[in-house]
Design a protein around this motif. Sequence first.
Motif, mmCIF file in Angstrom:
data_model
loop_
_atom_site.group_PDB
_atom_site.id
_atom_site.type_symbol
_atom_site.label_atom_id
_atom_site.label_comp_id
_atom_site.label_asym_id
_atom_site.label_seq_id
_atom_site.Cartn_x
_atom_site.Cartn_y
_atom_site.Cartn_z
ATOM 1 N N TYR A 18 0.843 -1.206 0.000
ATOM 2 C CA TYR A 18 0.000 0.000 0.000
ATOM 3 C C TYR A 18 0.872 1.249 0.000
ATOM 4 C CZ TYR A 18 -4.590 -2.191 0.504
ATOM 5 O OH TYR A 18 -5.749 -2.880 0.272
ATOM 6 N N SER A 75 1.048 4.220 -2.985
ATOM 7 C CA SER A 75 0.224 5.360 -2.564
ATOM 8 C C SER A 75 0.388 6.593 -3.459
ATOM 9 C CB SER A 75 0.512 5.714 -1.105
ATOM 10 O OG SER A 75 1.871 6.079 -0.975
ATOM 11 N N ARG A 132 -7.954 -0.042 -5.271
ATOM 12 C CA ARG A 132 -7.405 1.314 -5.123
ATOM 13 C C ARG A 132 -6.813 1.824 -6.431
ATOM 14 N NH1 ARG A 132 -8.098 -0.411 -0.781
ATOM 15 N NH2 ARG A 132 -8.181 0.632 1.248
ATOM 16 N N GLU A 151 -9.518 2.807 -8.785
ATOM 17 C CA GLU A 151 -10.157 4.063 -8.370
ATOM 18 C C GLU A 151 -9.437 5.275 -8.947
ATOM 19 O OE1 GLU A 151 -11.891 2.310 -4.142
ATOM 20 O OE2 GLU A 151 -10.229 3.770 -4.104
ATOM 21 N N LYS A 152 -8.128 5.114 -9.169
ATOM 22 C CA LYS A 152 -7.348 6.213 -9.762
ATOM 23 C C LYS A 152 -7.376 6.126 -11.292
ATOM 24 C CE LYS A 152 -3.800 6.151 -6.089
ATOM 25 N NZ LYS A 152 -2.352 6.082 -5.895
#
Lengths: 104, 104, 126, 126
Positions: B35, B39, B69, B72-73
Motif C-alpha cells: 500500500y 500510494s 485502489r 479508483e485512480k
Amino acid sequence: MFELSTGNSDNNRYVISVKGEIDIYSAPGFKESLYQSISDVGQDIVLDCSDLTYIDSMGLGILVGVLKRVKEKGNNMIIRNPRSTVRKLFRITGLDKAFVIEEV
Amino acid sequence: MFELSTGNSDNNRYVISVKGEIDIYSAPGFKESLYQSISDVGQDIVLDCSDLTYIDSMGLGILVGVLKRVKEKGNNMIIRNPRSTVRKLFRITGLDKAFVIEEV
Amino acid sequence: MKQTDTVSLCIPMKAEYVSIARLTASGITSRAGFDIDTIEDIKVALSEVLGKIIEKKPLTDRINIDFVCQSDGIRININIPDNIPDLFDNEDDKFALAIIRSLMDEMEMIKQEHIITMVKKLGKAV
Amino acid sequence: MKQTDTVSLCIPMKAEYVSIARLTASGITSRAGFDIDTIEDIKVALSEVLGKIIEKKPLTDRINIDFVCQSDGIRININIPDNIPDLFDNEDDKFALAIIRSLMDEMEMIKQEHIITMVKKLGKAV
Ligand SMILES: Nc1ncnc2c1ncn2[C@@H]1O[C@H](COP(=O)(O)OP(=O)(O)O)[C@@H](O)[C@H]1O
Ligand SMILES: Nc1ncnc2c1ncn2[C@@H]1O[C@H](COP(=O)(O)OP(=O)(O)O)[C@@H](O)[C@H]1O
C-alpha cells in the motif's frame, strides 16, 4: 538419498563421487554400492564429497570399514572436498587423522 | 518472508517486484509495504511475481484490495510472470479475470 | 512406505508456525511420492486451513495435524478447537474454501470429531 | 518467538522418517534464529539420537520429539521407549555420543522421565 558415480581416474587414483545424504535410511544402500565400487579397485581411492550434503556416524562407520579394506590391499583412501559440516564430523570423531583429507 | 523492490519503470508503468512467501505470517507486512509503495503512483502498476514462491488466499485478498485502489485512480494492475503454482491460485479463485496477467 | 504410517505435528497457534507445518508437509508428501506441483498444492491447502483457524483466535494453545500416509495417497487431519465459530463463514473465507476444494481430492469437516480431514491421492495433478 | 513455544513431532519408528524430523528441525531452528552451520549441527545431533533409538528396534510404533523454543535457544526432548537397552552401549555408539556432545551445548538422558534432552543456545557456533 544419495548417488554414487565412479570411474573417473585422476593421477592413477580411482575417483568415486558421492552426492546427497547418507543417514540411517540411505546407509545400507550406500554401504553396498560403495563396497561394490571398490571391490576390484587396486589403486588409491578418492572419495569426492563436494556434493555430499549430509552424513552421520553410521555413514562415517561405513567409510572406516572401506578404509580398512582399502588399506588391506596396500592402498589409501582420500576424502576430497568435504563441506564444512561434513569436515566438522571428521574432526569431532578424530577420523581426520585416519583419512587423508584433501581440498582441490 | 518476503521482499518488495520498487521503482523500476517500464513503458511508463511502475514496476514492483515481490520475492519470497506471502502467507498468514507475512501478509500484514506485505499489505503495509505494498500500500505504501503504490500510494503516490499515478500509473499502471506491474507486480513482477517471478520470485514469488508462495501466496495464499490472504495474499490474494491483499492484491484485490490494491487492485481496487489502483482502479479508483483510473489505472490498472498487471501481474507479471507468476509461477505456475501462483497462477493456478488466480485461476481457481477466478482472479485471473480481475487482473491482467502477463508473461514476458 | 507402509499402509498407514502417521506423522503428527503439533504447532503453537501462531501465524509464524504455519511455515513449519508447510515444511513438514513438503517432506512427508515428497517422501510419499507426490510430484512438486502437487506438493505445493497440499502445502497451500494445509496453510489455508491453519490460517483460517488461527484467524479465529481460538483459546487453544496449539494445533495438531496428523499426516496419515496411505498406499494411495495422504490424508491430513487437522484438529479444530471447539470454541471457535464456523471456519469458512465470511466472504473472504469462501476463497480459502474454493482453493482447498480445488487443490485437494476430498475435504470434509467432521464436527463431532472436531477435525477437518483432507485427502490427496497419488497420481492426480490438478 | 515467545519464551516457550513448543513444536511436537511424532514420527513412525522407521529410518525413512528421520529425514522428516531433520527437515522440521531445520524449519524450527531457522525460525528461531540459528545460523546455517548451527542448524546443520542440530540436525546431525537429532539424527544421531533418532538413529540410535531406531537401531535398537524398540516395540513402540512411534517416537515423539518436542522442540521447545526458548528465548536463548532451543531444547529438544526425545522420548526413549522403555523396552530398549542403553542407547550408547557399544563401540560404534560412542562415536554418535561424541558427535552429539560436541555439537550440542547440553545433552542428558533423564531415565526416570524416559527422555533424552539436548540444548543448543543461540549465538554459539562450534
Ligand atoms: N560412527 C563411527 N565413527 C567412527 N568410526 C567408526 C564408526 N563406526 C564404526 N567405526 C569404526 O570403524 C571400524 C570398522 O567398522 P566396522 O563396523 O567393523 O566395519 P566393517 O564391519 O564393515 O569392517 C571399527 O573399528 C569402528 O570402531
Ligand atoms: N482471498 C481472496 N481471494 C479473492 N478475493 C478476495 C479475497 N479476499 C478478499 N477478496 C475480495 O477482495 C475485495 C477487497 O478486499 P478487502 O478485504 O475489502 O480489501 P480492502 O479492505 O483492503 O479494500 C473484496 O471484494 C473481497 O471479496
